[in-house]
Enzyme design. Sequence first.
Site, PDB file in Angstrom:
ATOM      1  N   HIS A 139      34.602  31.463  42.917  1.00  0.00           N
ATOM      2  CA  HIS A 139      35.036  31.534  41.515  1.00  0.00           C
ATOM      3  C   HIS A 139      36.452  31.004  41.327  1.00  0.00           C
ATOM      4  CE1 HIS A 139      33.726  33.866  37.692  1.00  0.00           C
ATOM      5  NE2 HIS A 139      34.318  32.738  37.383  1.00  0.00           N
ATOM      6  N   CYS A 149      34.962  39.820  39.507  1.00  0.00           N
ATOM      7  CA  CYS A 149      34.745  38.821  40.559  1.00  0.00           C
ATOM      8  C   CYS A 149      35.985  38.023  40.928  1.00  0.00           C
ATOM      9  CB  CYS A 149      33.641  37.859  40.130  1.00  0.00           C
ATOM     10  SG  CYS A 149      32.024  38.640  39.906  1.00  0.00           S
TER      11      CYS A 149
END
Length: 509
Positions: free
Chosen positions: A105, A55
């Site tokens: 993120h 991610c």
Amino acid sequence: MVRSEQPNILILMADQMAPSALPVYGHPLVKAPNIARLAAEGVVFDSAYCNSPLCAPSRFSFLSGLLPSRIGAYDNACEFPADQPTIAHDLRYRGYRTILAGKMHFVGPDQLHGFEERLTTDIYPADFGWTPDWTRFADRPSWYHSMDSVLTAGPCVRTNQLDYDEEVSFVTRRKLYEIARGKDERPFFMVMSLTHPHDPFAIPARYWNLYDDADIPEPRVRIAKADQDPHALRLRHVIGMDLDDVTDDQVRAARRAYYGAISFVDEQIGLVLDTLAESGMAQNTIVLLIGDHGEMLGERDLWYKMNFFEGGARVPMIVHAPGRFAPHRVAASVSLVDLMPTLADLAGGDMPEAMAPCADGVSLMPHLLGQAGRDEAIGEYLGEGAIAPIVMIRRGRLKFIHSPVDPDQLFDLAADPDELDNLAADPAHAGQVASFRREVAERWDLAQVEADVLANQRRRRLIAAATSRGAAKHWDYQPFRDASRDYVRGHMDLEELEASARFPRVRGE
């Protein structure tokens, strides 16, 4: 209102969405009509890759136009440097209003990275607590993927991911209406990033019931543990795949829930596209659909991502701008780092000097115009399940995967789309392997990359341990909201307020 001639740009990002599970890439079962609409009217990239099948590194590469090792984006707990220019910086510099809703993120104290507005917090932590340790590979991290997502797959009433994504979708739509009603004439660059269809594999009955157990296909490729390559064996260990027996029913349930999650994502996309149309901004908005990496979904007896097989590394990529680009499909391999220079082109010019010399991507404009363009995707994996750098080169029909600790892998994807025949040890392909190895040596100093990763892991683990003691100061983004400006307040002119909040307006400007 007269808006800027520069196009608005809206990026719709889904987490862990494999192209192979989308009907626009050939899946016969999954229902995603809104994505299909984008594809029918847009440019579909049939061979798009992430630059790291994880991610945070993938997202940082996408935003910066640089490979992970060049910006220290090794894993999901690496800081994204605040002095690294991003797409958002570039477009903001050009006069765009830059807005982020949803997951990105970001790790570290900078939680904006060029975005003027951030509408939600993130779903994942912004600190160093999830730092892997290559020197203690045998110890499985308690915070990482496990097989629990597969073992407990099925319908649900609610999850934290549903809470999150519905908030992301709602605030995105509200912001679009706000832009349409407002007086800010700048074009917008907006990213809406959903966390579905990322595991856990749980989805409400409304989406679960779109599919029947009897119709769910089994994985196409099953590979016994004894026949797995070394990195696949490491991945099995890091997610605890051999700790529990997984039944065929559990595999089927996980795949069914994943398909349902894609239908959920598609529904959110449809709501946003409808909002664009209702607000009168669709015609001047370029919409991009992308993912951050894929999902193995039981193929090769693997789950999640973290590898360079097609299931883990390929991503959907669709550019929808029918007034600018005729609908067509692109066969050449491209990757997420190509989006930085592409968006610079779409916004009206070359990247600033501070960014252009170090970009690893190239503009996709030739592909968008139906012309020949670069056919290349480069990848790196430096996260959980690795014990040394793993790199990938995809060019033409060939994919080469190399790590100093593993045997090479060479696949001819035109003849072998399931990647079952490793040609690296075949004498007939010795010349190609030698050429790829020379290119790897020219592109990377893998010994130095490994040393950098290990040193970085040590520093972050120390900081994480230290800052967990005493009073913790968190980096997680806190969305700001001024309630004194919401809805109706005493200091506002009521008639003007009601007129400006109604869209379309019924009174003069």
